[in-house]
Design a protein around this motif. Structure first.
Motif, PDB file in Angstrom:
ATOM      1  N   ILE B  76       0.825  -1.210   0.000  1.00 25.63           N
ATOM      2  CA  ILE B  76       0.000   0.000   0.000  1.00 25.63           C
ATOM      3  C   ILE B  76       0.857   1.257   0.000  1.00 25.63           C
ATOM      4  O   ILE B  76       0.571   2.222  -0.708  1.00 25.63           O
ATOM      5  CB  ILE B  76      -0.974  -0.012   1.206  1.00 25.63           C
ATOM      6  CG1 ILE B  76      -2.032  -1.083   0.973  1.00 25.63           C
ATOM      7  CG2 ILE B  76      -1.630   1.348   1.403  1.00 25.63           C
ATOM      8  CD1 ILE B  76      -3.015  -1.237   2.095  1.00 25.63           C
ATOM      9  N   ASP B  77       1.956   1.209   0.772  1.00 27.19           N
ATOM     10  CA  ASP B  77       2.857   2.367   0.792  1.00 27.19           C
ATOM     11  C   ASP B  77       3.463   2.616  -0.585  1.00 27.19           C
ATOM     12  O   ASP B  77       3.582   3.763  -1.018  1.00 27.19           O
ATOM     13  CB  ASP B  77       3.968   2.156   1.824  1.00 27.19           C
ATOM     14  CG  ASP B  77       3.433   2.352   3.240  1.00 27.19           C
ATOM     15  OD1 ASP B  77       2.490   3.144   3.400  1.00 27.19           O
ATOM     16  OD2 ASP B  77       3.952   1.703   4.162  1.00 27.19           O
ATOM     17  N   ASN B  78       3.852   1.516  -1.254  1.00 28.96           N
ATOM     18  CA  ASN B  78       4.418   1.667  -2.600  1.00 28.96           C
ATOM     19  C   ASN B  78       3.397   2.287  -3.550  1.00 28.96           C
ATOM     20  O   ASN B  78       3.726   3.164  -4.353  1.00 28.96           O
ATOM     21  CB  ASN B  78       4.829   0.308  -3.170  1.00 28.96           C
ATOM     22  CG  ASN B  78       5.868  -0.379  -2.302  1.00 28.96           C
ATOM     23  OD1 ASN B  78       6.495   0.261  -1.457  1.00 28.96           O
ATOM     24  ND2 ASN B  78       6.038  -1.680  -2.494  1.00 28.96           N
ATOM     25  N   ILE B  79       2.168   1.820  -3.420  1.00 30.95           N
ATOM     26  CA  ILE B  79       1.122   2.335  -4.318  1.00 30.95           C
ATOM     27  C   ILE B  79       0.913   3.827  -4.073  1.00 30.95           C
ATOM     28  O   ILE B  79       0.815   4.621  -5.010  1.00 30.95           O
ATOM     29  CB  ILE B  79      -0.206   1.580  -4.086  1.00 30.95           C
ATOM     30  CG1 ILE B  79      -0.036   0.114  -4.446  1.00 30.95           C
ATOM     31  CG2 ILE B  79      -1.328   2.197  -4.888  1.00 30.95           C
ATOM     32  CD1 ILE B  79      -1.177  -0.775  -3.995  1.00 30.95           C
ATOM     33  N   LYS B  80       0.890   4.206  -2.789  1.00 27.36           N
ATOM     34  CA  LYS B  80       0.700   5.623  -2.469  1.00 27.36           C
ATOM     35  C   LYS B  80       1.811   6.468  -3.071  1.00 27.36           C
ATOM     36  O   LYS B  80       1.579   7.573  -3.541  1.00 27.36           O
ATOM     37  CB  LYS B  80       0.657   5.817  -0.949  1.00 27.36           C
ATOM     38  CG  LYS B  80      -0.743   5.729  -0.380  1.00 27.36           C
ATOM     39  CD  LYS B  80      -0.720   5.631   1.112  1.00 27.36           C
ATOM     40  CE  LYS B  80      -0.879   6.949   1.806  1.00 27.36           C
ATOM     41  NZ  LYS B  80      -1.011   6.757   3.269  1.00 27.36           N
ATOM     42  N   LYS B  81       3.037   5.927  -3.013  1.00 25.80           N
ATOM     43  CA  LYS B  81       4.169   6.678  -3.563  1.00 25.80           C
ATOM     44  C   LYS B  81       4.017   6.885  -5.064  1.00 25.80           C
ATOM     45  O   LYS B  81       4.292   7.961  -5.585  1.00 25.80           O
ATOM     46  CB  LYS B  81       5.476   5.923  -3.261  1.00 25.80           C
ATOM     47  CG  LYS B  81       6.287   6.653  -2.193  1.00 25.80           C
ATOM     48  CD  LYS B  81       7.579   5.925  -1.904  1.00 25.80           C
ATOM     49  CE  LYS B  81       7.783   5.767  -0.412  1.00 25.80           C
ATOM     50  NZ  LYS B  81       8.284   4.443  -0.038  1.00 25.80           N
ATOM     51  N   ILE B  82       3.576   5.838  -5.752  1.00 21.79           N
ATOM     52  CA  ILE B  82       3.414   5.937  -7.201  1.00 21.79           C
ATOM     53  C   ILE B  82       2.322   6.960  -7.552  1.00 21.79           C
ATOM     54  O   ILE B  82       2.473   7.765  -8.470  1.00 21.79           O
ATOM     55  CB  ILE B  82       3.008   4.562  -7.793  1.00 21.79           C
ATOM     56  CG1 ILE B  82       4.086   3.513  -7.524  1.00 21.79           C
ATOM     57  CG2 ILE B  82       2.720   4.671  -9.290  1.00 21.79           C
ATOM     58  CD1 ILE B  82       5.360   3.700  -8.252  1.00 21.79           C
ATOM     59  N   LEU B  83       1.241   6.935  -6.797  1.00 21.97           N
ATOM     60  CA  LEU B  83       0.127   7.850  -7.099  1.00 21.97           C
ATOM     61  C   LEU B  83       0.415   9.274  -6.651  1.00 21.97           C
ATOM     62  O   LEU B  83      -0.219  10.217  -7.119  1.00 21.97           O
ATOM     63  CB  LEU B  83      -1.148   7.359  -6.417  1.00 21.97           C
ATOM     64  CG  LEU B  83      -1.735   6.063  -6.941  1.00 21.97           C
ATOM     65  CD1 LEU B  83      -2.883   5.600  -6.062  1.00 21.97           C
ATOM     66  CD2 LEU B  83      -2.238   6.235  -8.372  1.00 21.97           C
ATOM     67  N   GLY B  84       1.375   9.427  -5.738  1.00 25.46           N
ATOM     68  CA  GLY B  84       1.644  10.759  -5.187  1.00 25.46           C
ATOM     69  C   GLY B  84       0.820  10.940  -3.924  1.00 25.46           C
ATOM     70  O   GLY B  84      -0.408  10.896  -3.978  1.00 25.46           O
ATOM     71  N   GLU B  85       1.523  11.133  -2.805  1.00 28.69           N
ATOM     72  CA  GLU B  85       0.848  11.186  -1.501  1.00 28.69           C
ATOM     73  C   GLU B  85      -0.305  12.187  -1.501  1.00 28.69           C
ATOM     74  O   GLU B  85      -1.359  11.943  -0.932  1.00 28.69           O
ATOM     75  CB  GLU B  85       1.843  11.575  -0.388  1.00 28.69           C
ATOM     76  CG  GLU B  85       2.989  10.599  -0.199  1.00 28.69           C
ATOM     77  CD  GLU B  85       2.656   9.466   0.761  1.00 28.69           C
ATOM     78  OE1 GLU B  85       1.642   9.588   1.460  1.00 28.69           O
ATOM     79  OE2 GLU B  85       3.400   8.479   0.796  1.00 28.69           O
TER      80      GLU B  85
END
Lengths: 430, 382
Positions: B76-85
């Motif tokens: 989930i953290d990786n996904i958030k990083k890709i989408l932009g916090e």
């Protein structure tokens, strides 16, 4: 004399006055267009928001808690299931707010096996022509209700009791099912095995639990399993008014309303008053708002309405300024005429009356033309954006025309005062 | 050099000596341009602002495991990083299990299987803002509290503060009912726990079945966002929740095009209104033009003088209008969206240039007609 002067206004030097009329017309048209649009936008956007799907769900009252994960049923006791009937679904089209019911679809869901795996199969209307008891016909079903479904293949039309099916994409790819295939559904009813074959018309990709399910025509499922006309859920899409304090109060406890409040609430198309009326016509049913849709809908509509109101106010300011600045310049431009009038003995009052009469006539003509031009603008916007014209609102006409007259008069009064104070000799001398 | 000085003096004189008229046109330009710049600032921001408002509908992206049925919560953290916090409004993971719950009825003590969801309570407000919550959602992680769906609470007769026992195989855990939620959808049939508690009961520590994300797509296409998540984070499969995501696109484009056309109508009428005033003011100065010509000024000189005057008025009016409009835009932003409308340098340029061009063009139109007057006829009077 007064009339002769007025007549002269329209015969001589009329050209230079056209500009003033044009400015009034433009200003009024902007005001008319914005007012008509902002009066209509709530209604139009409400219809657009229907693409989010049903906002009310009707279920039979039962003690049963469905145990479902991502549309797949897990164990759960189903022996004491309760049902509604197909006729109940039709009653929804006959409540007080029936014209606000945009669409509805009944469901009957059963467990089945496809190629050995457990699957939920749902009987429903897709795009069926339904006749309600009062005689009117409607096309109802999930084709409109689930506007976000992407279908590979085609929708089932007038399913009735045909052995057709639409299959969720996850299920289809797991079992290698594609459009046109014949699949076998194995039901287990009261210990008896029933097998039915259906033709796959389309594959559903929906981004939700429907991707694990099979949809078949309602009557087909009912007759296959000897279920009579039973259904167990109805999804309803209704046009509703944004939630306000009254609706919230009623939502917490309808009993707490006074008789007067109750009447207002009942006669307004709130999601919960529509739900209440559905419960009234279908005994033993619970109608609930799908809060994800109904709550959000009122929030968004509220925002859009507020935005349009502010934009309209901005447009009104801009148009009044446009009108009054042209009036001011026009009066200042005629200093010499006023000076001359004064020099040959006209009283201030006469001059003011004469000018005001002229201005009122021009503002009236400009305002009326502006009303029609603005209605045309609004119409173009309605057709371009919503593919529905914005109806001409004749009620607005007196309002905007009077507004134009008032602003024009107000814009010319202060320059008139200034000019009247001037000494004719000075003005005429140049 | 001398000519330039003279030119400047003439222009300054023209503006100073005709105060009332200059003031009117200045006022008309700055309010008109102000309204236009306010609305175009709002128009440029409407997509992001409305996309944010549309998050009221909740999650628009769902994530599941690419293989098997669970994935590590760390993804989930990786996904958030890709989408932009900053564009992720909220994320809520779900771990599913089915546990038996005894009915709280004093007579009927039957057991029922209920779907239990382990999740992050603090994300409910962001991901599911439309849930109606009675009681209070537990704040601290891992406390022994449960949140019940309304159907579960009603059918099994549990209220806020009651003790509830979940049985899964041989394990059983006790919880206190902290809140009851009403949604009108599936979550009404479920029990929610903190994810740590759910792992204790169902095992699979560190793993979840799905995660729902509420993401502001704004000007980016949701499809491309999802594609980049799937490309950059392994072991998961992200998909759009079409009910929300596809309708969102439709609604946004409708709102945007309404605003576009509205701004266009207002722009056209305001510009024309301003220019009619401008035209009147120039046409009125026939005598002045005649006098200048009588004194030997050529057409070019007269035109360039008037045009410079108009440009100066247009520029200053445009700048004042922009400032006024920016304030108006903030007023709209604050009252409708509770946030500021962003500053767009494009709007500054566009409105100021527009203002100057409108002033110049509407001065030019009457000038052309008046410029060839015969000085003697005009000066002698009608």
């Amino acid at each position: 004399m007064f009339f002769r002067l007025m007549k002269r206004t329209f015969t001589k030097g009329f050209k230079s006055k056209i500009l003033a009329v044009a400015a009034i017309m433009l200003g009024t048209s902007m005001a008319t267009a914005m007012l008509s649009i902002s009066m209509d936008i709530g209604d139009k956007m409400n219809r657009e928001l229907k693409s989010y799907g049903s906002n009310i769900v009707v279920k039979p009252e039962s003690a049963y808690i469905p145990a479902e994960i991502n549309g797949v049923e897990i164990g759960g006791k189903r022996d004491n299931r309760k049902f509604l009937t197909e006729e109940d679904a039709l009653k929804i089209k006959m409540i007080f707010w029936r014209h606000n019911i945009v669409n509805l679809a009944p469901y009957l869901s059963m467990q089945t096996k496809v190629k050995g795996g457990k699957v939920t199969v749902k009987g429903t209307w897709f795009d069926d022509e339904i006749r309600i008891p009062s005689g009117e016909k409607y096309r109802l079903g999930i084709k409109d209700l689930k506007s976000w479904w992407e279908i590979k293949g085609e929708w089932i039309q007038d399913g009735k009791s045909n052995n057709l099916a639409m299959v969720g994409s996850d299920l289809a790819s797991e079992n290698n099912i594609s459009k046109g295939d014949l699949i076998k559904l194995e039901f287990n009813k009261d210990g008896k095995r029933i097998e039915k074959e259906v033709i796959v018309k389309g594959i559903i990709s929906s981004g939700d639990e429907a991707e694990n399910q099979i949809f078949v025509p309602l009557n087909f499922l009912q007759s296959a399993l000897n279920m009579g006309n039973k259904i167990e859920k109805i999804e309803v899409s209704a046009l509703t008014s944004p939630v306000n304090d009254l609706a919230r109060k009623a939502g917490n406890d309808p009993e707490s309303l006074t008789a007067e409040e109750f009447e207002t609430w009942y006669c307004t198309a709130y999601a919960n008053s529509i739900a209440y009326q559905i419960e009234e016509v279908i005994p033993g049913a619970v109608a609930e708002q799908v809060r994800q849709i109904s709550e959000s809908e009122s929030k968004i509509l509220g925002k859009i309405n507020l935005l349009m109101v502010l934009v309209t106010i901005a447009a009104l300011i801009s148009s009044s300024l446009g009108i009054s600045s042209i009036m001011t310049t026009k009066v200042l431009e005629r200093r010499q005429e006023i000076g001359l009038m004064k020099a040959i003995g006209a009283e201030d009052m006469n001059i003011v009356l004469f000018f005001l009469a002229e201005i009122v006539i021009f503002a009236f003509v400009g305002g009326a033309m502006g009303f029609f031009l603005g209605s045309a603008f609004a119409n173009i916007i309605g057709i371009k954006v919503f593919s529905i014209p914005v109806a001409m609102k004749l009620l607005l006409a007196p309002f905007v025309i009077i507004l134009a007259v008032i602003i024009a008069v107000m814009g010319s009064i202060s320059p008139l005062k200034i000019v009247l104070k001037l000494d004719p000799a000075e003005v005429l001398h140049g | 050099m001398k000519n330039v000085r003279m030119f400047l003096r003439l222009i300054i004189h023209a503006i100073r000596e005709r105060k009332s008229r200059t003031l009117i046109i200045f006022f008309a330009i700055s309010v008109g341009i102000g309204i236009i710049s306010a609305l175009s600032s709002v128009y440029y921001d409407i997509n992001t602002k409305m996309a944010k408002e549309l998050r009221a509908y909740g999650a628009n992206i769902s994530v599941k495991a690419a293989e098997g049925d669970k994935f590590s919560i760390e993804k989930i953290d990786n996904i958030k990083k890709i989408l932009g916090e900053e564009s992720v409004v909220g994320v809520r993971p779900d771990l599913y299990g089915v546990a038996d719950v005894k009915s709280n009825n004093s007579v009927l003590k039957s057991k029922m299987p209920v779907v239990v969801v382990g999740t992050w309570f603090d994300q409910i407000d962001e991901v599911n803002p439309y849930w109606k919550i009675t009681g209070s959602i537990p704040v601290e992680k891992g406390v022994g509290e449960a949140v019940l769906g309304e159907t579960v609470a009603k059918k099994l007769n549990y209220g806020i503060g009651d003790k509830l026992k979940l049985t899964y195989g041989k394990l059983s855990e006790k919880f206190i009912v902290g809140a009851v939620i009403k949604t009108g959808g599936n979550p009404d049939n479920k029990i929610f726990l903190d994810i740590e508690e759910a792992w204790k009961i169902f095992g699979n520590k560190g793993y979840v079945n799905t995660a729902k994300l509420s993401v502001i797509a704004g000007d980016k296409k949701p499809k491309s966002l999802i594609a980049s998540v799937n490309k950059n984070v392994s072991g998961i499969e992200a998909g759009s929740i079409k009910r929300i995501a596809s309708s969102e696109g439709k609604i946004l484009s409708k709102i945007k095009s309404v605003m576009y056309l509205v701004v266009l109508v207002i722009l056209a009428s305001t510009v024309l209104c301003v220019s009619t005033t401008m035209m009147t003011i120039i046409a009125e100065r026939k005598k002045e033009i005649a006098l200048k010509k009588a004194l030997g000024a050529s057409n070019i000189i007269v035109i360039s003088e008037f045009l410079t005057e108009a440009f100066v008025l247009g520029l200053t009016g445009g700048i004042a209008g922009y400032v006024f409009g920016y304030l108006c835009a903030q007023l709209i932003g604050q009252s409708v969206f509770d946030s500021y409308i962003s500053f767009k340098i494009v709007v500054v340029f566009a409105t100021v240039v527009l203002s100057a061009v409108v002033a110049g063009a509407s001065a030019m139109f009457p000038l052309k007609r008046v410029i060839n007057v015969d000085p003697s006829v005009v000066l002698k009077g009608e």
